[in-house]
Design an enzyme around this catalytic site. Structure first.
Site, PDB file in Angstrom:
ATOM      1  N   GLY A 144       0.764  -1.866   0.216  1.00  0.00           N
ATOM      2  CA  GLY A 144      -0.028  -0.072  -0.016  1.00  0.00           C
ATOM      3  C   GLY A 144       0.933   1.034   0.003  1.00  0.00           C
ATOM      4  CG  HIS A 181     -12.094   8.632  10.140  1.00  0.00           C
ATOM      5  ND1 HIS A 181     -12.448   8.363  11.099  1.00  0.00           N
ATOM      6  CD2 HIS A 181     -10.479   8.379  10.468  1.00  0.00           C
ATOM      7  CE1 HIS A 181     -11.853   7.572  12.464  1.00  0.00           C
ATOM      8  NE2 HIS A 181     -10.858   7.774  11.789  1.00  0.00           N
ATOM      9  CE  LYS A 229     -12.112   4.776   8.518  1.00  0.00           C
ATOM     10  NZ  LYS A 229     -11.054   3.784   8.235  1.00  0.00           N
TER      11      LYS A 229
HETATM   12  P1  NAD Z   1      -4.857   5.320   0.987  1.00  0.00           P
HETATM   13  O1  NAD Z   1      -6.853   4.863  -0.105  1.00  0.00           O
HETATM   14  O2  NAD Z   1      -4.994   6.115   0.655  1.00  0.00           O
HETATM   15  O3  NAD Z   1      -4.168   3.898   0.521  1.00  0.00           O
HETATM   16  C1  NAD Z   1      -4.402   2.777   0.142  1.00  0.00           C
HETATM   17  C2  NAD Z   1      -3.488   2.079  -1.072  1.00  0.00           C
HETATM   18  O4  NAD Z   1      -3.183   1.071  -0.664  1.00  0.00           O
HETATM   19  C3  NAD Z   1      -3.499   2.866  -2.124  1.00  0.00           C
HETATM   20  O5  NAD Z   1      -2.068   3.621  -2.568  1.00  0.00           O
HETATM   21  C4  NAD Z   1      -4.169   1.442  -3.099  1.00  0.00           C
HETATM   22  O6  NAD Z   1      -3.746   1.115  -4.217  1.00  0.00           O
HETATM   23  C5  NAD Z   1      -3.105   0.779  -2.506  1.00  0.00           C
HETATM   24  N1  NAD Z   1      -4.084  -0.969  -2.957  1.00  0.00           N
HETATM   25  C6  NAD Z   1      -5.103  -0.946  -2.312  1.00  0.00           C
HETATM   26  N2  NAD Z   1      -5.595  -2.528  -3.026  1.00  0.00           N
HETATM   27  C7  NAD Z   1      -4.160  -3.246  -2.812  1.00  0.00           C
HETATM   28  C8  NAD Z   1      -3.473  -3.830  -3.071  1.00  0.00           C
HETATM   29  N3  NAD Z   1      -4.571  -5.057  -3.036  1.00  0.00           N
HETATM   30  N4  NAD Z   1      -2.615  -4.199  -2.940  1.00  0.00           N
HETATM   31  C9  NAD Z   1      -1.126  -3.551  -2.713  1.00  0.00           C
HETATM   32  N5  NAD Z   1      -1.688  -2.558  -3.296  1.00  0.00           N
HETATM   33  C10 NAD Z   1      -3.251  -2.217  -2.439  1.00  0.00           C
HETATM   34  O7  NAD Z   1      -5.471   4.824   2.218  1.00  0.00           O
HETATM   35  P2  NAD Z   1      -4.744   4.879   3.512  1.00  0.00           P
HETATM   36  O8  NAD Z   1      -5.755   6.448   4.400  1.00  0.00           O
HETATM   37  O9  NAD Z   1      -3.676   5.024   3.057  1.00  0.00           O
HETATM   38  O10 NAD Z   1      -5.681   3.584   4.836  1.00  0.00           O
HETATM   39  C11 NAD Z   1      -4.758   2.564   3.733  1.00  0.00           C
HETATM   40  C12 NAD Z   1      -6.001   1.638   4.802  1.00  0.00           C
HETATM   41  O11 NAD Z   1      -4.572   1.672   6.394  1.00  0.00           O
HETATM   42  C13 NAD Z   1      -7.331   1.335   5.700  1.00  0.00           C
HETATM   43  O12 NAD Z   1      -7.453   0.350   5.686  1.00  0.00           O
HETATM   44  C14 NAD Z   1      -6.944   2.452   6.636  1.00  0.00           C
HETATM   45  O13 NAD Z   1      -8.582   2.650   7.147  1.00  0.00           O
HETATM   46  C15 NAD Z   1      -6.140   2.204   7.124  1.00  0.00           C
HETATM   47  N6  NAD Z   1      -5.821   3.104   8.339  1.00  0.00           N
HETATM   48  C16 NAD Z   1      -4.954   1.919   9.428  1.00  0.00           C
HETATM   49  C17 NAD Z   1      -4.515   2.433  11.027  1.00  0.00           C
HETATM   50  C18 NAD Z   1      -4.130   2.258  11.813  1.00  0.00           C
HETATM   51  O14 NAD Z   1      -3.661   2.442  12.779  1.00  0.00           O
HETATM   52  N7  NAD Z   1      -4.034   0.973  12.191  1.00  0.00           N
HETATM   53  C19 NAD Z   1      -4.239   4.470  10.789  1.00  0.00           C
HETATM   54  C20 NAD Z   1      -4.632   5.394   9.388  1.00  0.00           C
HETATM   55  C21 NAD Z   1      -4.891   4.531   8.192  1.00  0.00           C
END
Ligand code: NAD
Length: 228
Positions: free
Chosen positions: A11, A135, A139
């Site tokens: 990601g 959020h 999201k």
């Molecule tokens: P985002 O949409 O900005 O980024 C997600 C990235 O993952 C994108 O670049 C997308 O192209 C890529 N992606 C999607 N499917 C994929 C796959 N099969 N293989 C590889 N890459 C893939 O989202 P974000 O804001 O960066 O958040 C990502 C995730 O993390 C979400 O589920 C969010 O809820 C979670 N999150 C968790 C925390 C935590 O503390 N646990 C904090 C913030 C966000």
């Protein structure tokens, strides 16, 4: 000095992925050796890391778990919104590998989990809790993974199966806000956490990555990492 922990980031092109890469540059104990996003094969990248950090999409989890099992690597899973079946995949994988799975990697939110449990125990059944989470509009999942974890914490503390009401608000560019409101007879107690930057999650995920490598198999939380 011990050699840095070699990290595969899944990601990497996303909001969290970019934040992790930026922070890791300043951490001599972390080396991001591979970055994957949509369409990139995870298998060859998994081979040469110690731990994979996942901030991608819930649908990536089965491939991440399968390849981590093949090469016996540790996992830090930050992605949220998994289905029951996807959660079971993570739990099953954790029988063979060490995994940190956390809906929120911030120190403050993990202290909020702890405080919410304590407050629910102290206030007892006369106070009913509810959760409000806000959020940014981009999201993808609602309620947030953090709100769901908070609800689980509250249910366990109150020893009840009653569902906890969660209100989800999506507006502007809010990084993440969570409030637990305990309403009792003629009084209310509110506990709020406000995230000002995604850095808090990225910093926590890197801390978890350093902590998990070399641990026995199991499903660990961020509270385990922080020793709460
Ligand atoms: P985002 O949409 O900005 O980024 C997600 C990235 O993952 C994108 O670049 C997308 O192209 C890529 N992606 C999607 N499917 C994929 C796959 N099969 N293989 C590889 N890459 C893939 O989202 P974000 O804001 O960066 O958040 C990502 C995730 O993390 C979400 O589920 C969010 O809820 C979670 N999150 C968790 C925390 C935590 O503390 N646990 C904090 C913030 C966000």
């Amino acid at each position: 000095m011990k050699s840095p922990v070699r990290v595969l980031l899944v990601g990497a092109a996303g909001r969290m992925g970019k934040t992790v890469v930026d922070l890791a540059k300043a951490d001599p104990k972390i080396d991001v050796v591979a970055q994957c996003d949509v369409g990139d094969p995870i298998e060859p990248a998994m081979k040469n890391c110690d731990v994979a950090i996942d901030f991608s999409h819930r649908d990536a989890v089965s491939e991440i778990c399968r390849t981590a099992l093949n090469f016996r690597k540790s996992l830090v899973i930050g992605t949220t919104g998994h289905s029951q079946e996807q959660r079971r995949t993570i739990e099953k994988t954790a029988e063979s590998l060490p995994i940190v799975f956390a809906s929120n990697f911030s120190v403050g939110v993990n202290v909020l989990f702890w405080l919410s449990r304590k407050a629910a125990e102290l206030l007892g059944p006369d106070f009913s809790p509810e959760i409000i989470e806000t959020h940014h509009k981009m999201k993808k999942d609602a309620p947030s993974g953090t709100a769901k974890t908070l609800a689980e914490v509250l249910k366990a503390a109150r020893k009840t199966k009653d569902e906890i009401l969660i209100q989800s608000i999506r507006e502007g560019e809010v990084v993440g806000e969570h409030t637990v409101i305990f309403t009792g007879p003629c009084e209310r107690l509110e506990l709020t956490h406000r995230a000002a930057s995604r850095e808090i999650f990225a910093r926590g995920a890197l801390r978890a990555a350093k902590w998990i490598v070399g641990r026995p198999p199991g499903l660990y939380s961020m509270q385990d990492v922080l020793g709460l």
